[in-house]
Motif scaffolding. Structure first.
Motif, short mmCIF file in Angstrom:
data_model
loop_
_atom_site.label_atom_id
_atom_site.label_comp_id
_atom_site.label_asym_id
_atom_site.label_seq_id
_atom_site.Cartn_x
_atom_site.Cartn_y
_atom_site.Cartn_z
N ARG A 191 57.27 -10.74 9.36
CA ARG A 191 58.33 -11.69 9.65
C ARG A 191 58.84 -12.34 8.35
NH1 ARG A 191 56.94 -16.38 11.65
NH2 ARG A 191 54.92 -15.56 12.26
N LEU A 192 57.89 -12.78 7.53
CA LEU A 192 58.26 -13.55 6.34
C LEU A 192 58.63 -12.67 5.14
CD1 LEU A 192 55.33 -16.13 6.52
CD2 LEU A 192 57.73 -16.59 7.05
N GLY A 193 58.08 -11.46 5.10
CA GLY A 193 58.32 -10.62 3.93
C GLY A 193 57.24 -10.77 2.88
N TYR A 194 56.25 -11.61 3.17
CA TYR A 194 55.11 -11.75 2.25
C TYR A 194 53.89 -12.16 3.05
CZ TYR A 194 56.18 -16.75 2.64
OH TYR A 194 56.42 -18.01 3.13
N CYS A 195 52.72 -12.00 2.46
CA CYS A 195 51.49 -12.42 3.13
C CYS A 195 50.76 -13.45 2.28
CB CYS A 195 50.56 -11.22 3.34
SG CYS A 195 51.10 -10.15 4.68
N ILE A 196 49.96 -14.28 2.94
CA ILE A 196 49.20 -15.27 2.19
C ILE A 196 47.72 -15.19 2.55
CG2 ILE A 196 51.14 -16.89 2.00
CD1 ILE A 196 49.80 -18.52 4.21
N SER A 197 46.91 -15.65 1.61
CA SER A 197 45.47 -15.72 1.85
C SER A 197 44.99 -17.05 1.30
CB SER A 197 44.78 -14.56 1.13
OG SER A 197 43.40 -14.83 1.01
N GLU A 198 44.45 -17.88 2.20
CA GLU A 198 43.96 -19.18 1.74
C GLU A 198 42.44 -19.09 1.60
OE1 GLU A 198 46.53 -22.56 3.55
OE2 GLU A 198 46.42 -21.03 5.11
N GLY A 199 42.04 -18.56 0.46
CA GLY A 199 40.61 -18.42 0.19
C GLY A 199 39.93 -17.36 1.04
N GLY A 200 40.65 -16.34 1.44
CA GLY A 200 40.07 -15.33 2.31
C GLY A 200 39.15 -14.35 1.58
N TYR A 201 39.29 -14.28 0.28
CA TYR A 201 38.45 -13.36 -0.50
C TYR A 201 37.47 -14.14 -1.36
CZ TYR A 201 37.24 -9.44 -3.53
OH TYR A 201 36.57 -8.47 -4.23
N GLU A 202 38.01 -15.18 -2.01
CA GLU A 202 37.15 -16.03 -2.82
C GLU A 202 37.53 -17.47 -2.47
OE1 GLU A 202 37.00 -14.62 -6.93
OE2 GLU A 202 36.31 -16.62 -7.49
N ALA A 203 36.53 -18.28 -2.16
CA ALA A 203 36.81 -19.65 -1.76
C ALA A 203 37.55 -20.41 -2.87
CB ALA A 203 35.51 -20.38 -1.42
N GLY A 204 38.54 -21.17 -2.50
CA GLY A 204 39.26 -21.97 -3.48
C GLY A 204 40.41 -21.24 -4.16
N VAL A 205 40.59 -19.97 -3.83
CA VAL A 205 41.69 -19.21 -4.42
C VAL A 205 42.79 -18.99 -3.38
CG1 VAL A 205 42.40 -17.04 -5.46
CG2 VAL A 205 40.21 -18.07 -6.09
N PRO B 94 34.27 -1.82 9.77
CA PRO B 94 33.97 -3.24 9.98
C PRO B 94 34.63 -4.10 8.90
CG PRO B 94 32.05 -2.04 9.17
CD PRO B 94 33.10 -1.03 9.47
N LEU B 95 35.18 -5.23 9.32
CA LEU B 95 35.88 -6.11 8.38
C LEU B 95 34.91 -7.14 7.79
CD1 LEU B 95 38.97 -6.64 10.71
CD2 LEU B 95 38.82 -5.07 8.79
N THR B 96 34.54 -6.90 6.55
CA THR B 96 33.59 -7.78 5.88
C THR B 96 34.15 -9.20 5.75
OG1 THR B 96 33.16 -5.86 4.51
CG2 THR B 96 32.07 -7.91 3.87
N ALA B 97 33.31 -10.21 6.03
CA ALA B 97 33.72 -11.60 5.81
C ALA B 97 33.27 -12.04 4.42
CB ALA B 97 33.11 -12.49 6.88
N PHE B 98 34.22 -12.21 3.52
CA PHE B 98 33.87 -12.63 2.16
C PHE B 98 33.68 -14.15 2.10
CE2 PHE B 98 36.00 -8.59 1.72
CZ PHE B 98 35.13 -7.91 0.89
N THR B 99 34.51 -14.86 2.89
CA THR B 99 34.38 -16.32 2.99
C THR B 99 34.58 -16.66 4.47
OG1 THR B 99 36.74 -16.84 2.83
CG2 THR B 99 35.56 -16.54 0.76
#
Lengths: 274, 274
Positions: free
Chosen positions: B180-194, B156-161
């Motif tokens: 596609r891009l060669g990199y991944c991004i996370s817009e606050g997916g683990y900790e809000a505001g990060v 199960p994929l835990t929702a941190f935010t």
DNA sequence: AAGCTGAGGTTCAAATAATGAACCAGTAAG
DNA sequence: CTTACTGGTTCATTATTTGAACCTCAGCTT
């Protein structure tokens, strides 16, 4: 033998093996059954302590220890604080210096600074040293109280060379000498032709948290030089202590003979290893 | 639950605890019985993985991991080779950079270079990151083949935010974007505001051996900046690969889509974790 | 000083996990 | 094709691990 002990033994075996071994190699080297070995490798790999190359199917140490080491060093920055002092000791003695920490019933080498000589003593970072046969080990033992020494005297003292102290009397003698001088020496007691001198690094309570040792080839290093090195090592050890625990004075003497004499907390040993 | 798993869990618990905890604290934190906890601590201490302060009777991580880490780094010098590149990435982006390695089913942060800003993202060296919720984790997952991804999708994929991708569809979408891009991004997916962007570091065979990530506060880092950071991270990742495995070209494309498509060695997974 | 409280540490019958000989499958050499 | 290695797996047998209850010690309250 406990399962944890077997797993740790496996990890040590893997750490001691030259390059990436296969399952059968590891099973042979560790003296365990192939099935058992594999189960443990799989289990350890689930936590990153072991990795398997999915193509060659060979195993190697994983990155989990790196993570734990970082945490440990952050909380208790021994290796990193000690490094510049080790370099200083190389500069004054010219010989290879290594710093070790107690790890179970042996000493783990956590930092090495190599001599600049072409003919020098080479020490693998990560080597495990026996307590009774190395200068570092003796320096460590010399700080222990009689009760704590029992464990070492109880096990048979392996003779690595002709110069290894194998009787408890010999050992006691060397430890007394070490307490008197503030450092211990080993004239080829672990490896023939390797002369070394070591001093213990004590914490604020006089307990040995590690050792610093100078080691050089017998060709260049004689008894007199060794005594000189020992004095330097002891001096550097005092500097390291100041860097680690600050400059405030504590009640114990230079050789750490306080705690076990004054503060034996209770009859039961905190960690009894029966 | 296997004994080894319990021991490793204990070690992780101890690593995650703020300061030196007592026996009861550790037992509570790890959810194990007091007797069991103690037996394991004693056993682990015999090998230097855990130490006990004999006076306060509190436990801490031992020096054995430091030793193993040295051996690992000597054979496979990831953290040390990567450090200067991480500093370079801090210089170009201005934000905190961290480098992680796969460790079991998570990523272990093995190196951190802090931003110079007062208001910056602070990352503990040694932190364990979930694969589905962090930029690093996504970058890592994006290099895996469908078979290897199953393990992650199965749990199960835990929702941190609120921003965590919790459905397999969302996750697949992000991974495709990452490829596609060669990199991944996370817009606050683990900790809000990060906000963070990460690229995988591949070995000669296109397998991810680690990740490098830039993380900054949402206040200063917007989507556009994140894309810029991602591109920089991917660039640095290529430089790291050159430093690690030499400059010789290999057959795989930039996103490592070779091995699992061309060289699946046999039906049975090498390490099956049932 | 007597009585709590909670710490670390220990015990032993009951429950659970580890074991290993024999096995399968793949691969490389003769 | 045979042989001799690998790495990996199986399952009845065996040994270890488990945890509720226990002890002891130190510090606190009454």
């Amino acid at each position: 033998m406990s399962t944890i002990a077997k797993a740790m033994h496996l990890l040590n075996t893997l750490a001691d093996m030259r390059m990436e071994p296969g399952l059968t190699d590891i099973a042979t080297a560790s003296g365990m059954d192939k099935a058992t070995t594999r189960r443990m490798l799989v289990e350890l790999s689930r936590f990153g302590f072991v990795e398997q190359d999915l193509l060659t199917r060979r195993y190697r140490l994983g990155s989990a220890p790196v993570r734990l080491a970082r945490i440990r060093e952050q909380r208790y920055p021994f290796a990193s604080i000690v490094a510049p002092f080790a370099r200083e000791l190389v500069a004054t003695t010219g010989e290879t210096v290594h710093v070790s920490e107690p790890a179970g019933d042996r000493l783990a080498t956590v930092h090495v600074e190599m001599s600049d000589y072409t003919h020098r003593v080479i020490i693998d970072p990560g080597q495990l040293l026996p307590l009774h046969a190395t200068a570092s080990g003796l320096a460590y033992l010399s700080t222990l109280g009689p009760a704590e020494l029992e464990a070492t005297f109880a096990t048979p003292l392996t003779a690595f060379t002709a110069a290894t102290a194998t009787s408890t009397d010999q050992l006691r003698e060397r430890l007394n000498e070490g307490r008197r001088l503030g450092y211990c020496i080993s004239e080829g007691g672990y490896e023939a032709g390797v002369m070394s001198a070591a001093a213990a690094i004590l914490d604020a309570k006089g307990r040995a948290r590690g050792t610093i040792a100078v080691a050089g080839p017998a060709m260049r290093v004689d008894r007199a030089k060794l005594e000189e090195f020992g004095a330097h090592a002891a001096e550097i050890a005092r500097s390291i202590e100041r860097a680690l625990w600050g400059t405030q004075k504590t009640g114990q003497d230079r050789h750490g003979r306080t705690e076990w004499m004054t503060a034996e907390r209770s009859k039961t040993r905190a960690i009894s290893q029966s």
